[in-house]
Design a protein around this motif. Structure first.
Motif, PDB file in Angstrom:
ATOM      1  N   ARG A 326     -79.992  61.439 -21.417  1.00  0.00           N
ATOM      2  CA  ARG A 326     -80.540  62.759 -21.738  1.00  0.00           C
ATOM      3  C   ARG A 326     -81.867  62.708 -22.477  1.00  0.00           C
ATOM      4  N   PHE A 327     -82.188  61.577 -23.101  1.00  0.00           N
ATOM      5  CA  PHE A 327     -83.336  61.537 -23.998  1.00  0.00           C
ATOM      6  C   PHE A 327     -84.418  60.568 -23.521  1.00  0.00           C
ATOM      7  N   GLY A 328     -84.583  60.462 -22.229  1.00  0.00           N
ATOM      8  CA  GLY A 328     -85.545  59.511 -21.677  1.00  0.00           C
ATOM      9  C   GLY A 328     -86.986  59.826 -22.012  1.00  0.00           C
ATOM     10  N   SER A 375     -94.873  64.755 -28.660  1.00  0.00           N
ATOM     11  CA  SER A 375     -95.906  64.960 -27.649  1.00  0.00           C
ATOM     12  C   SER A 375     -95.455  64.480 -26.278  1.00  0.00           C
ATOM     13  N   GLU A 376     -94.753  63.348 -26.241  1.00  0.00           N
ATOM     14  CA  GLU A 376     -94.284  62.810 -24.966  1.00  0.00           C
ATOM     15  C   GLU A 376     -93.228  63.713 -24.322  1.00  0.00           C
ATOM     16  N   ILE A 377     -92.404  64.340 -25.139  1.00  0.00           N
ATOM     17  CA  ILE A 377     -91.406  65.270 -24.602  1.00  0.00           C
ATOM     18  C   ILE A 377     -92.107  66.476 -23.974  1.00  0.00           C
ATOM     19  N   TRP A 380     -93.743  65.409 -20.725  1.00  0.00           N
ATOM     20  CA  TRP A 380     -92.761  65.263 -19.645  1.00  0.00           C
ATOM     21  C   TRP A 380     -92.382  66.623 -19.059  1.00  0.00           C
ATOM     22  N   ILE A 381     -92.197  67.599 -19.933  1.00  0.00           N
ATOM     23  CA  ILE A 381     -91.827  68.943 -19.462  1.00  0.00           C
ATOM     24  C   ILE A 381     -92.931  69.537 -18.600  1.00  0.00           C
ATOM     25  N   VAL A 618     -99.992  66.239 -25.675  1.00  0.00           N
ATOM     26  CA  VAL A 618     -99.731  67.617 -25.266  1.00  0.00           C
ATOM     27  C   VAL A 618     -99.317  68.414 -26.491  1.00  0.00           C
ATOM     28  N   GLU A 619     -99.953  69.521 -26.700  1.00  0.00           N
ATOM     29  CA  GLU A 619     -99.563  70.464 -27.738  1.00  0.00           C
ATOM     30  C   GLU A 619     -99.803  71.874 -27.217  1.00  0.00           C
ATOM     31  N   ILE A 620     -99.089  72.821 -27.787  1.00  0.00           N
ATOM     32  CA  ILE A 620     -99.208  74.206 -27.333  1.00  0.00           C
ATOM     33  C   ILE A 620     -99.659  75.038 -28.531  1.00  0.00           C
TER      34      ILE A 620
END
Length: 658
Positions: A326-328, A375-377, A380-381, A618-620
């Motif tokens: 679940r946490f790749g 950031s990696e999560i 990935w999204i 990646v940031e929002i």
């Protein structure tokens, strides 16, 4: 729409709760009233088949012939027979009823405790989690147990009068009212009703709603891994059945807190739902629904909760299973496990398409530098193109926190026109101040505000293009490359008093003041030193000088100066996420070099980029997208206001005789 007559039942129980005043604190009312309501419902539901269950229990040996004495323990086979006899998922081996218990007021507490102990195993586990024994003792000592039980005995909850659906509405409305009464701690387990309504509205908008209404008998599953009291599950269930009354909806959830789990389990039990569908435990470390996927997944996980105390199984799954687990995508900071919940939820999506809704604080939007776990999560999204939109809620919406919160909506089945895009909705100004605050909750979303947000969210890309509360952006807008800009190392060497002050360099004091253009020239003068000492002496004598010559490596390339090293963020090029891996690297390099030429070289022409150190992040930055520049007030206006205040102060001073 709530069933007819449910408000009367709610008002009745609410009035009974007044009898607890003085014996219990207000925030405890729910933990007394709700389990008693569950017991009364079970008493009413089981009444028609009570004799059949007791007969079966005697025949199976679970009860003695007198029906008052327990026999052998109930095994799995007997348990199934007794459930079949009761016609429900629970039963009771007690010959007592609410009415018969009232016949002996002196033994009422003991009989009620016995009644609870003789419930079927699943039902007893739920009641045990309420810790009701202590509350029964307190009521008995205070002399209020009999009147409270008598009132509940008068409450008609027979299935012919109150359907399972109506019972669910009664339970949920009372839960809401008691939760708001106990606002000091409600926010930990209870999400405001209007937030749930908004999430359901966003999850069911557009073609999802059309699919529900066009299908004559749709079957849908809902899952909440941080179920709390089950409010989100029930909200989604009601939303689906309102869209299509013939829909068959199965809800699943998991909750860590035992008493909160009991509340959620009670709600499902009252609606004849399989108790196995509401599990207890930590869904991050003890996934009760491993391998199962769902149509709708929604949650309001705890904000900013450290997960270091149970990190080992999570880290092991990440390292050993990667994307097969679940946490790749990565592990966030141990200070906040919100993005662990999000990854867990995304792992529950169906291959054919699911919709995910989650309430998060602002931290998961931007915390963590490029290449960090957070950031990696996010990266990935976006690579999967699962993020459909984010809605910023007003602050002060929750019972135990006033922080800003955001609703994320994700799906692995975007509409064709939404692919590659992310919609942001700024609803921060759409909250209405409440007449009376509940803890930290001082604002709410009205039905009109929810409808407006849903309209903004579900509108076409061009429909609200000029609306200041809407942004529809390509996903690349949130990605950047963190580049390292190098400048050449320029040094000259000068022997200073400080350089020769420490042994074994003091014997070279005669060189103080001498300058050398190269390190080699300096070391020639101190050729009798060891290699290690030479390096130390050269370092001590090195002086940065922009006019000095560039120091080069053996291959002739300039040596970078670590003191002049800089890092900058450069946007990734359009269409970046649609490229293959090799194409992405090339696109990043080209974008970085263009940035170097246009932005850096006009000021530092000898700079270059070390592409081996480039990281993608990646940031929002949600608030940045809606920032509106407000020019400062004219100086003349400020000066006039200051003069006016000075005159006013002088008048006050005169009035004081000063």
């Amino acid at each position: 729409m709530a069933p007819k007559g449910f408000a009367d039942k709610v008002a009745f129980v609410w009035k009974v709760a007044d009898k607890l005043r003085g014996t219990f604190k207000q925030h405890e009312y729910g933990s007394v009233m709700l389990p008693l309501l569950v017991l009364r419902r079970m008493d009413a539901v089981l009444s028609p088949t009570k004799d059949a269950v007791l007969d079966q229990a005697v025949a199976s040996g679970a009860l003695k012939a007198d029906r008052k004495t327990l026999g052998k323990a109930v095994g799995e086979g007997v348990d199934m027979l007794l459930k079949r006899a009761s016609g429900h998922r629970f039963y009771s081996l007690s010959p007592l009823t609410f009415a018969s218990m009232l016949q002996n007021d002196k033994e009422l507490a003991e009989q009620l405790a016995s009644y609870i102990r003789r419930l079927s195993p699943d039902a007893y586990t739920v009641m045990e989690s309420y810790n009701l024994d202590d509350k029964i003792t307190r009521m008995d000592r205070a002399g209020i147990l009999y009147p409270v039980m008598a009132d509940f005995a008068d409450l008609d909850l027979r299935p012919s009068v109150v359907s399972n659906e109506a019972m669910g509405y009664i339970f949920e409305e009372l839960l809401r009212k008691f939760s708001e009464m106990s606002n000091e701690t409600a926010g930990e387990h209870y999400t405001p009703r209007e937030v749930i309504d908004l999430m359901v509205e966003l999850l069911l908008h557009g073609r999802t709603h059309a699919e529900l209404t066009e299908n004559p008998k749709p079957v849908r599953t809902i899952y909440d891994p941080a179920a709390g009291t089950g409010g989100m599950l029930m909200g989604a269930l009601h939303g689906i059945t309102q869209a299509n009354p013939d829909a068959k909806v199965h809800v699943y959830g998991q909750e860590l807190n035992a008493e909160t789990w009991a509340i959620a389990q009670s709600d499902l039990m009252l609606q004849d739902t399989n108790p196995q569908q509401m599990a207890q435990g930590n869904s991050l470390t003890q996934d009760a629904f491993s391998g199962k996927s769902f149509d709708f997944i929604l949650a309001n996980p705890p904000y900013g909760v450290k997960w270091s105390s149970y990190a080992k199984p999570i880290v092991d799954e990440h390292e050993k299973q990667g994307f097969h687990g679940r946490f790749g995508a990565g592990l966030p900071s141990v200070a906040d496990g919100s993005l662990l919940f999000l990854q867990h939820m995304l792992s529950k999506m169906k291959p054919t398409g699911s919709r995910v809704g989650i309430v998060l604080s602002g931290s998961p939007l931007f915390s963590g530098a490029a290449s960090s776990g957070q950031s990696e999560i996010r990266r990935w999204i976006l690579e999967q193109d699962w993020l459909e939109g984010i809605v910023a809620l007003p602050d002060q919406m929750f019972y135990n926190t006033g922080i800003s919160t955001y609703v994320w909506i994700l799906t692995n089945n975007k509409a064709a026109e939404d692919r590659g895009l992310v919609r942001l909705i700024d609803a921060r100004q759409l909250g209405t101040k409440m007449r009376k605050s509940l803890g930290d909750k001082r604002k709410e979303l009205t039905a009109d505000a929810i409808a407006q947000i849903a309209q903004l969210y579900g509108g076409a890309k061009t429909e609200f293009a000029d609306d200041p509360k809407v942004r529809v952006l390509p996903r690349e807008k949130f990605a950047f490359q963190r580049i390292v800009v190098e400048r050449p190392l320029k040094r000259r060497w000068e022997v200073t008093p400080e350089a020769v002050a420490a042994a074994p360099f003091d014997e070279y004091a005669h060189l103080v003041g001498r300058r050398f253009d190269t390190e080699r020239a300096l070391l020639t003068e101190v050729s009798d030193l060891t290699a290690k000492a030479k390096k130390a002496f050269a370092t001590a004598c090195a002086i940065a000088d922009p006019e000095a010559q560039v120091i080069t490596k053996r291959n002739g390339k300039p040596e970078p100066d670590p003191e002049l090293r800089d890092q900058e963020n450069v946007p990734v090029p359009a269409g970046y996420f649609d490229l293959e891996e090799a194409g992405r690297d090339k696109a990043l390099r080209e974008a970085a070099e263009t940035h170097l030429i246009r932005v850096v070289h006009p000021y530092v022409p000898d700079a270059w980029i070390d592409h081996t150190k480039t990281k993608v992040g990646v940031e929002i930055p949600f608030t940045r997208q809606f920032y509106m520049y407000e020019p400062p007030r004219p100086v003349e206006d400020i000066a006039a206001e200051v003069k006016e205040l000075e005159v006013q102060i002088q008048e006050w001073m005169k009035g004081l005789g000063l």
